[in-house]
Scaffold this motif. Structure first.
Motif, mmCIF file in Angstrom:
data_model
loop_
_atom_site.group_PDB
_atom_site.id
_atom_site.type_symbol
_atom_site.label_atom_id
_atom_site.label_comp_id
_atom_site.label_asym_id
_atom_site.label_seq_id
_atom_site.Cartn_x
_atom_site.Cartn_y
_atom_site.Cartn_z
ATOM 1 N N GLU A 111 0.832 -1.047 -0.148
ATOM 2 C CA GLU A 111 0.025 0.139 0.119
ATOM 3 C C GLU A 111 0.868 1.243 -0.145
ATOM 4 O O GLU A 111 1.811 1.523 0.714
ATOM 5 C CB GLU A 111 -0.956 0.186 1.273
ATOM 6 C CG GLU A 111 -2.069 1.170 1.146
ATOM 7 C CD GLU A 111 -3.042 0.856 2.449
ATOM 8 O OE1 GLU A 111 -4.237 0.930 2.147
ATOM 9 O OE2 GLU A 111 -2.400 0.490 3.753
ATOM 10 N N ASP B 8 -2.648 5.317 -1.663
ATOM 11 C CA ASP B 8 -3.503 4.338 -1.221
ATOM 12 C C ASP B 8 -3.870 4.340 0.134
ATOM 13 O O ASP B 8 -5.160 4.212 0.295
ATOM 14 C CB ASP B 8 -3.041 2.956 -1.753
ATOM 15 C CG ASP B 8 -2.759 2.848 -3.305
ATOM 16 O OD1 ASP B 8 -3.308 3.577 -3.796
ATOM 17 O OD2 ASP B 8 -1.866 1.931 -3.590
ATOM 18 N N TRP B 9 -3.080 4.663 1.001
ATOM 19 C CA TRP B 9 -3.408 4.517 2.508
ATOM 20 C C TRP B 9 -4.334 5.657 2.568
ATOM 21 O O TRP B 9 -5.574 5.763 3.296
ATOM 22 C CB TRP B 9 -2.186 4.755 3.311
ATOM 23 C CG TRP B 9 -2.452 4.728 4.812
ATOM 24 C CD1 TRP B 9 -2.649 3.630 5.565
ATOM 25 C CD2 TRP B 9 -2.640 6.024 5.746
ATOM 26 N NE1 TRP B 9 -2.587 4.060 6.860
ATOM 27 C CE2 TRP B 9 -2.816 5.360 7.115
ATOM 28 C CE3 TRP B 9 -2.944 7.140 5.424
ATOM 29 C CZ2 TRP B 9 -3.282 6.534 7.988
ATOM 30 C CZ3 TRP B 9 -3.285 8.116 6.542
ATOM 31 C CH2 TRP B 9 -3.247 7.569 7.884
#
Length: 162
Positions: free
Chosen positions: A149, A153-154
């Motif tokens: 990730e 994306d986080w």
């Protein structure tokens, strides 16, 4: 979010825009630990390198880490450039030519109030020394090496992009 930061002696100051300002990514690798000092890990943020404005740039120094392959003993130099204040030694940010649009200021040098992350990602845990106390939060993620990730994306997964 506009991030403003500085070194300890204020010889270098910077401003940079960040869509990913949550200080959630704690890196325990030996390079981050040793270049940022202190608590056994570094907290790196993500920002837009094209917006980076620097005052006192003549005081900057760059370090490219020496890397040794544990299996072969081969020594190489990191692509990542760690920028420091040449006066007080404060590590300010990391930039890597493989991702030229990104710059990674260390959370500890950011003077702007940062948002509190709802969870943290602890990465490179295989390199954490025993003396570093580790008490993950209930929702924290823990990875021996790099997680799949990304910073982006986080932030997207948690609905935190600014």
């Amino acid at each position: 979010m506009l991030l403003e930061g500085s070194c300890h002696c204020k010889a270098v100051r910077f401003r940079v825009e960040s869509r990913h300002p949550y200080p959630f990514n704690l890196c325990y690798c030996s390079i981050c630990r040793k270049t940022s000092g202190g608590g056994g890990y570094a907290v790196n943020l993500g920002a837009d390198n094209t917006t980076l404005e620097i005052e006192g740039g003549e005081n900057l120094r760059v370090y490219r880490a020496r890397m040794e392959d544990e299996r072969t003993g081969e020594v190489t130099t990191s692509n990542a450039e760690r920028s420091f204040c040449g006066e007080c030694g404060t590590h300010l940010w990391l930039w890597d030519s493989r991702w030229p649009d990104l710059v990674h200021p260390l959370a500890g040098v950011v003077d702007t109030d940062l948002p509190v992350p709802p969870e943290r990602t602890h990465l490179m845990m295989d390199f954490k020394p025993d003396w570093v106390l580790f008490r993950p939060g209930e929702h924290d993620q823990v990875h021996g090496h790099y997680p799949d990730e990304s910073l982006e994306d986080w932030h997207k997964r948690l609905g935190l992009e600014s």
